[in-house]
Design an enzyme around this catalytic site. Structure first.
Site, PDB file in Angstrom:
ATOM      1  N   GLU A 153       0.882  -1.277  -0.003  1.00  0.00           N
ATOM      2  CA  GLU A 153      -0.045   0.031   0.037  1.00  0.00           C
ATOM      3  C   GLU A 153       0.960   1.205  -0.018  1.00  0.00           C
ATOM      4  O   GLU A 153       1.548   1.499   0.890  1.00  0.00           O
ATOM      5  CB  GLU A 153      -0.916   0.088   1.307  1.00  0.00           C
ATOM      6  CG  GLU A 153      -2.212   0.919   1.141  1.00  0.00           C
ATOM      7  CD  GLU A 153      -1.856   2.356   1.511  1.00  0.00           C
ATOM      8  OE1 GLU A 153      -1.355   3.079   0.496  1.00  0.00           O
ATOM      9  OE2 GLU A 153      -1.781   2.603   2.613  1.00  0.00           O
ATOM     10  N   CYS A 185      -2.571   8.579   3.175  1.00  0.00           N
ATOM     11  CA  CYS A 185      -2.288   8.325   1.675  1.00  0.00           C
ATOM     12  C   CYS A 185      -3.443   8.664   1.132  1.00  0.00           C
ATOM     13  O   CYS A 185      -3.428   8.550  -0.176  1.00  0.00           O
ATOM     14  CB  CYS A 185      -2.219   6.684   1.867  1.00  0.00           C
ATOM     15  SG  CYS A 185      -0.688   6.214   2.563  1.00  0.00           S
TER      16      CYS A 185
END
Length: 476
Positions: free
Chosen positions: A248, A284
């Protein structure tokens, strides 16, 4: 509320041979605690212990795994003030948001406790032709084996939870490397895990620096690497050999505001400001690119500027603070230079842009050149940019003009536009009538393109940490 020093954990046990790692208060810059750092021998011992624990963890029954996870839920609740304070200090996260992350830590372990006793297989009808008459198929999920986790600084509790809790539920021993700048939360989790009856070697928590963590990537005895962090993850994948890898790696999330949102602009502004500047933008799925329809662009801009200027920045221990420091001064200096680069190339700074130490003002830009780093890369800080679009087609095109694809947000009253966004946005997730920063811990979470591969979200992580095993029985 913090201990003066913290041990690391190898094979479920604490070790404190030194206090070599200083953890700083990210607002004051003062040393808040010291942490023991493992050497190469400790890393080897942790990996060997995880390998040795593979059989015992597989034999550890689902109800026993559930009991461990439920113990963690109880203990996190009892220590939630301590956990929140540690997070506020080591990450510079405003205390009210730190308390929210502790809630998510508890929820993630609670979800894992529920999932630990429903890791099921299926019956497959193999009698699809005369050739396979009398054959019956069955599947089950088995633990993949010892796994390695590397986690980032920005969510030191919840991103650890999204790896550790599914591993326990799946029956996988693990070696965890938390970010060396924010190791305290992971070590407190280690303290609580050490209170349980997990098999010896089931877990190790090693606050390693740099290359010292390379065995977690390269050692073939570890069957999986789960990494959350920057684009270096692709290099780690190349070094990982035959092991399974999930990544990720962030994004530069777009948030589309359709032309029919005039009546809802107050709510849209509230959510965009939160998504762009929460945790100083160090997420993120922070709102980075605001793509607003021409019909509402000017009004949205005016309201956003007013709201951003009103954000209170300062000491994260103050419950009224919204914007705390970035993780360190180098990060703030880097992003301030990106803002200046964009301004010099023709961008307009609508508000913010100033820096003092690790504190960067909440910044909003427009007219940002296409090739500016604040446009093309992940800013990972309190900076967002606005862009006017003439129609929904243009909004989709501009949102997709990115190397990243983690999540996107779309504010619209048009169901057709919502469905088009789901069909056409090159993202792991599309959030309709909210910001891309929205996440619930049981939903699938992962990206497309450079944003990574594989999924988090407890059940989906469990699937990655298990292998499907088939059995076929023939009638005789």
């Amino acid at each position: 509320m913090l201990d003066k020093s913290y041990p690391y954990y190898v094979a479920n046990k604490p070790y404190a041979p030194n206090t070599d790692l200083a953890v700083t208060d990210k607002y004051s810059g003062e040393i808040a605690a010291r942490v023991a750092m493992p050497d190469d021998a400790a890393v080897e011992k942790a990996i060997a212990a995880a390998v040795a624990a593979t059989g015992p963890m597989k034999a550890f029954k689902p109800y026993q795994r559930q009991a461990v996870l439920e113990h963690c839920v109880r203990r996190f609740g009892e220590r939630q003030d301590e956990l929140a304070y540690a997070l506020c200090v080591e990450a510079g996260k405003p205390i009210k948001d730190a308390k929210g992350e502790v809630v998510r830590l508890i929820e993630t372990f609670k979800i894992a406790a529920e999932e630990s006793v429903r890791i099921n297989g299926e019956t497959i009808n193999l009698e699809i032709s005369a050739r396979s008459a009398g054959y019956h198929g069955y599947t089950r999920r088995v633990p993949i084996g010892p796994v390695a986790f590397i986690t980032p600084f920005n969510f030191p509790l919840n991103l650890v939870a999204h790896k550790v809790a599914p591993a326990i539920a799946a029956g996988c021993p693990f070696v965890l490397k938390p970010a060396e700048r924010t190791p305290l939360g992971a070590l407190i989790i280690g303290q609580i895990l050490a209170e349980t009856d997990l098999p010896e070697g089931a877990f190790s928590v090693l606050p390693l620096e740099g290359r010292a963590a390379s065995p977690l990537v390269t050692d073939p005895r570890l069957k999986m690497l789960s990494f959350t962090g920057g684009l270096i993850g692709w290099d780690l994948r190349a070094q990982a050999g035959h092991k399974k890898v999930t990544l990720e790696l962030g994004g530069n999330a777009a948030c589309i505001v359709d032309g029919d949102q005039g009546a809802q602009l107050d709510k849209v502004v509230e959510r965009i400001v939160f998504g762009a500047y929460y945790q100083s933008g160090q997420s993120c799925i922070s709102v980075q690119r605001i793509l607003a329809h021409a019909a509402i662009y000017d009004e949205l801009k005016s309201r956003l500027v007013t709201a951003v200027k009103a954000l209170k920045s300062g000491d994260p221990k103050d419950s009224s603070t919204f914007l705390g420091p970035m993780i360190d001064e180098a990060a703030a200096t880097r992003l301030a230079s990106w803002v200046e680069e964009a301004r010099s190339a023709g961008a307009t700074v609508l508000c913010g842009g100033g820096r003092k130490g690790a504190m960067l003002e909440a910044t909003l830009l427009e007219n940002v050149p296409h090739d500016a780093r604040v446009q093309r890369q992940e800013v990972f800080g309190p900076v967002a940019l606005m862009q006017r679009v003439e129609n929904f087609d243009e909004a989709i095109r501009v949102a997709n003009d990115s190397d990243f694809g983690l999540q996107a947000g779309v504010f619209t009253n048009d169901l057709r536009h919502a469905m088009r966004a789901w069909d056409e946005l090159e993202q792991g997730g599309v959030i309709v009538n909210d910001i891309p920063s929205f996440r619930v811990d049981n939903m699938p979470y992962g990206g497309a393109k450079s944003s990574g591969l594989g999924l988090e979200g407890v059940r989906y992580a469990i699937e990655d940490m298990t292998e499907l095993r088939l059995m076929v029985i023939r009638d005789i």
